[in-house]
Scaffold this active site. Structure first.
Site, PDB file in Angstrom:
ATOM      1  CB  SER A  95     -83.057 -87.712 -29.497  1.00  0.00           C
ATOM      2  OG  SER A  95     -82.861 -86.522 -30.252  1.00  0.00           O
ATOM      3  CE1 TYR A 115     -79.259 -85.595 -26.398  1.00  0.00           C
ATOM      4  CE2 TYR A 115     -79.737 -85.403 -28.750  1.00  0.00           C
ATOM      5  CZ  TYR A 115     -80.167 -85.545 -27.438  1.00  0.00           C
ATOM      6  OH  TYR A 115     -81.520 -85.647 -27.181  1.00  0.00           O
ATOM      7  CE  LYS A 128     -80.709 -88.936 -26.200  1.00  0.00           C
ATOM      8  NZ  LYS A 128     -81.570 -89.505 -25.141  1.00  0.00           N
TER       9      LYS A 128
END
Length: 295
Positions: A146, A159, A163
């Site tokens: 990402s 998150y 990532k």
């Protein structure tokens, strides 16, 4: 000289999170080159539907259902793939999740779950798949990371953490395995029009990612296919965005001053995206709660 496309005729391509938008888009492109797809997803019906949508459906492709955070389930899936095909030619680590719950309010259990899905699971899947990858004449691994793997997203720190970690791990694994015959690459997309992003938008997730309209899963999938044709450690579906965020990270202490400059535009873009989702019929209200779903 233009590089020839990688021939996937008869190749076994395993796609985790294969029933999601990016997974389905990548599988569709891979089948155009003759690949045989194994869709791995936690959702039984969704996995079967994804396989049925591919050319020749279940007669050529295969669905596997597994919780990738459960090692025994991962091992069982790989055992079945070994029995059926004997190898994996391309492993696509694409399964992921996010939550709009703020860090100071969410449960510790939810933090552990998100890290398990986004970070631990793809590393474990890749490690356990190595014997099957080594049975391929040209094994490849592609991981969906990402843009959040290089830029902090204030509303979704877990998150971001997962990532950041996944990006670093896959870079390291790529360097380690390249001399052992396994090519490892990562794709780092920004906001992509998938069910996960739709739900995040409805739940009030990170607004900064809506500076521009979300890209299509097909655009991300095309970038992933490009990694098969021209292997690199990383690729960005929207290169201009990657340069912007990387430049911003040269001065991390300036982020508190820079963020407000973009937040207003992001919130407007998020509101516009939600309106478009409703117009496209991709939002359903259940017991007063808005729920997003796939196309």
């Amino acid at each position: 000289m233009r590089r020839a496309r990688l021939d996937l005729t008869g190749r076994i391509v395993v796609v985790t999170g294969g029933a999601g938008g990016i997974g389905r888009a990548f599988s569709a492109l891979a089948t155009e080159r003759g690949a045989r797809i194994v869709v791995v997803d936690a959702r039984d019906e969704a996995a079967a539907t994804a396989v049925a949508a591919l050319p020749d459906g279940a007669s050529r492709h295969h669905a596997e259902v597994a919780d990738l955070t459960d090692r025994s389930e991962v091992e069982a899936v790989l055992d079945r793939i070994a029995y059926r095909y004997g190898r994996i030619d391309v492993l696509v680590n694409n399964a992921g999740m996010t939550s709009a719950a703020r860090f100071d309010e969410r449960s510790v259990e939810s933090i552990e779950q998100e890290l398990a899905v986004n970070l631990t699971a793809p590393l474990v899947v890749t490690r356990l798949a190595i014997p099957l990858l080594r049975e391929s004449p040209d094994p490849r691994v592609i991981t969906t990371v990402s843009l959040g793997g290089i830029f902090p997203l204030g509303e979704t720190p877990i998150y971001t953490a997962s990532k950041f970690g996944l990006r670093g791990a896959m870079l390291s694994i790529a360097l380690d395995l390249r001399d052992k015959g396994i090519t490892v690459s990562s794709v780092l997309p920004s906001a992509t029009d998938t069910r996960m992003l739709r739900q995040e938008a409805l739940d009030g997730g990170n607004s900064l990612q809506f500076q521009d309209p979300p890209q299509s899963p097909q655009h991300v999938a095309a970038t992933m296919m490009g990694l098969l044709d021209r292997p690199r450690l990383e690729a960005y579906p929207r290169p201009s965005e990657s340069w912007l965020v990387r430049a911003a990270l040269l001065m991390p202490n300036a982020l508190p001053r820079l963020m407000p400059l973009f937040r207003g535009k992001g919130r407007r873009g998020q509101a516009r995206y939600i309106r478009e989702l409703r117009e496209r019929g991709l939002v359903s209200t259940v017991d007063g709660i808005d729920v997003a779903f796939e196309d």
